[in-house]
Design an enzyme around this catalytic site. Structure first.
Site, mmCIF file in Angstrom:
data_model
loop_
_atom_site.group_PDB
_atom_site.id
_atom_site.type_symbol
_atom_site.label_atom_id
_atom_site.label_comp_id
_atom_site.label_asym_id
_atom_site.label_seq_id
_atom_site.Cartn_x
_atom_site.Cartn_y
_atom_site.Cartn_z
ATOM 1 N N HIS A 1 58.340 49.869 35.490
ATOM 2 C CA HIS A 1 57.075 49.545 37.016
ATOM 3 C C HIS A 1 56.559 51.212 37.420
ATOM 4 O O HIS A 1 55.116 51.367 37.791
ATOM 5 C CB HIS A 1 57.016 49.252 37.662
ATOM 6 C CG HIS A 1 55.860 48.095 38.646
ATOM 7 N ND1 HIS A 1 54.707 48.529 38.164
ATOM 8 C CD2 HIS A 1 56.142 47.560 38.875
ATOM 9 C CE1 HIS A 1 53.668 48.151 38.461
ATOM 10 N NE2 HIS A 1 54.360 46.586 38.651
ATOM 11 N N ASP B 1 51.975 49.673 33.829
ATOM 12 C CA ASP B 1 51.723 48.020 35.425
ATOM 13 C C ASP B 1 51.096 46.893 34.764
ATOM 14 O O ASP B 1 51.566 46.821 33.651
ATOM 15 C CB ASP B 1 50.414 48.621 36.318
ATOM 16 C CG ASP B 1 49.275 49.260 34.705
ATOM 17 O OD1 ASP B 1 48.906 48.013 33.949
ATOM 18 O OD2 ASP B 1 48.272 49.888 34.924
#
Length: 495
Positions: free
Chosen positions: A465, A469
């Site tokens: 992350h 995304d």
């Protein structure tokens, strides 16, 4: 950061200087004079697979990292564990091919070792006799530590010492190395071990015709001569029933099994298992997020059946994986961020030019992730052949370092064992890994309410992350899913 490696007496120097601020890479090399003791047959190549700015000037160099062997003392030479790969500090000794007192020929296998990256055979640089074995199978041996001591003859010591004690995958061809020079007296070309074999059978070595290079006589030549002359026969040994020891009775065996159930056992992690500990410890520091999708595999099943019917290579068995791998590569072409690596120290993301797709494989030695190189340039059939090759090497614990390193994204086919889906952990420094679930036939409802069967596979994409995304992964997975559900698009868009 400065990394400098210097050879004794200033004979050679190789430096790579990197500045974080100027982002320049400088490479310099001083060519050394002839240096016969330092090994140069195993070469470590600095591989810059990423693209740099045109302003940068980069030179790649070969540099040997083999450990130096000791100077002979009273005819005894220490054989060390050489550097088996970049970043390898120690290896596990798997097995010996020789014992104390054995005669050893040049390039004969001595032992087999395993690092957390590959299994490698160590071979001898000398002709001689094993004087002392210093380790037992299961020992962890540091690079440069002595494996065994050899009592060598004078002809071996005079031989060029610039050849490595590494195994066959890092040595030159035997045709270029294995020549044995004939003495001035015109004696037969052979090693001391072959002479010893001939003497054992009372054979004049000069009567044997050598089939090797320059007439070199091998053990096979001596044995063939002995068979032809009737000195030995090739009849199998007679079976002696009296040599069989009686087996333990069922009661004793049951008691032994029962006792073992209540005793604790300590297992030492080795090789690939140690590598998994390091990899998963690194993965624990990465913030993961997971994206789950269901894919209709009806067309994939039909395509697999068609490929298998047309397959003429008995060594290749078509599964779903080759098509899934090719479809993945096609999706990575338009979503290069998913095929990248991240360097936390420099805050840099490297978009990898090659699609080196790793396949997680469960082996008797532990989990290993070899990768198929340059999938974007391979056909589905070529992918199937390469996958078959890697699976055979993995199960035999014979994967070389080149097949394990350099991966850019990983597939974990947990569905081949069972389970609808899994939650995988990233193989650092990659930024994504995909777990494939089992293909199951389930009931689906059409818009008009009718029920129809669908073969569904659940996939779980785990992503870093810090780099990716939800939108990145969703768009990527949507395109990959489209290629799987409509495989004709692979033909339409393949360049």
């Amino acid at each position: 950061m400065m990394l400098s490696r210097r050879i004794l007496r200033g004979r050679s120097c190789l430096c790579y200087l990197t500045s974080a601020t100027s982002k320049t890479v400088v490479a310099t090399e001083l060519k050394p004079p002839v240096f016969t003791q330092f090994s140069t047959s195993s070469k470590s190549k600095f591989d810059f697979s990423y693209k740099l700015n045109n302003l940068y000037t980069i030179k790649g160099h070969y540099f040997s990292t083999n450990a130096l062997e000791s100077q002979p003392v009273n005819g005894i030479v220490d054989i060390p564990l050489a550097q088996t790969g970049e970043g390898i500090a120690e290896c596990e000794l798997l097995k010996w091919f020789v014992q104390e007192g054995d005669q050893v020929e040049e390039y004969q296998r001595l032992c087999e070792v395993q690092s957390d990256k590959a299994t490698i055979e160590i071979t001898s640089r000398y002709n001689g006799k094993v004087a002392k074995v210093l380790h037992i199978p299961g020992d962890m041996i540091k690079v440069g530590e002595t494996l065994l001591k050899l009592s060598v003859d004078s002809s071996s010591l005079a031989h060029d010492g610039a050849e490595s004690s590494l195994g066959s995958d890092t040595s030159d061809s035997d045709d270029n190395k294995a020549g044995v020079k004939k003495s001035q007296k015109g004696e037969a070309l052979c090693t001391p071990a072959v002479r010893s074999l001939a003497k054992e059978h009372n054979i004049d070595i000069n009567d044997v015709t050598g089939t090797g290079k320059h007439g070199r006589i091998s053990k096979e030549d001596v044995l063939k001569y002995a068979l032809e002359k009737g000195i030995i026969d090739d009849k199998p040994a007679l079976f002696n029933p009296g040599s069989i020891e009686p087996m333990e009775g069922p009661e004793e065996k049951l008691h032994e099994i029962a006792d073992s159930l209540y005793h604790d056992k300590i297992l030492t992690l080795r090789a690939y298992q140690r590598a998994m500990v390091k990899s998963m410890t690194a993965a624990a520091s990465v913030p993961h997020f997971h994206y789950v999708e269901e894919i209709n595999c009806n067309s994939l099943i039909e395509l697999k059946s068609a490929f298998q019917k047309e397959n003429t290579d008995p060594e290749v068995k078509f599964t779903f994986l080759p098509v899934l791998i090719k479809a993945l590569s096609m999706a990575l072409t338009t979503h290069p961020l998913v095929n990248s690596t991240f360097n936390l120290e420099t805050y840099e993301v490297t978009l990898k030019g090659s699609h080196n797709i790793g396949i997680a494989m469960a082996t008797p030695s532990g989990l290993v992730v070899p990768n198929i190189k340059n999938v974007q340039s391979l056909s589905i059939f070529e992918i199937a052949k390469e996958l078959s090759r890697l699976q055979k090497l993995a199960m035999a614990n014979k994967l070389p370092p080149a097949d394990i390193s350099g991966g850019t994204i990983t597939l974990s086919n947990i569905g081949s064992i069972g389970g609808k889906f899994g939650s995988p952990l990233i193989n650092v420094p990659e930024v994504a890994i995909i777990a494939l679930g089992k293909i199951q036939k389930v009931a689906h409802f059409a818009d008009d309410g009718t029920v129809y069967p669908v073969s569904l596979m659940t996939v779980n994409v785990a992503a870093d992350h810090r780099i990716l995304d939800g939108a990145n992964v969703a768009f990527f997975c949507k395109e990959w899913k489209e290629y799987i559900e409509k495989p004709e698009l692979l033909l339409l868009r393949t360049r």
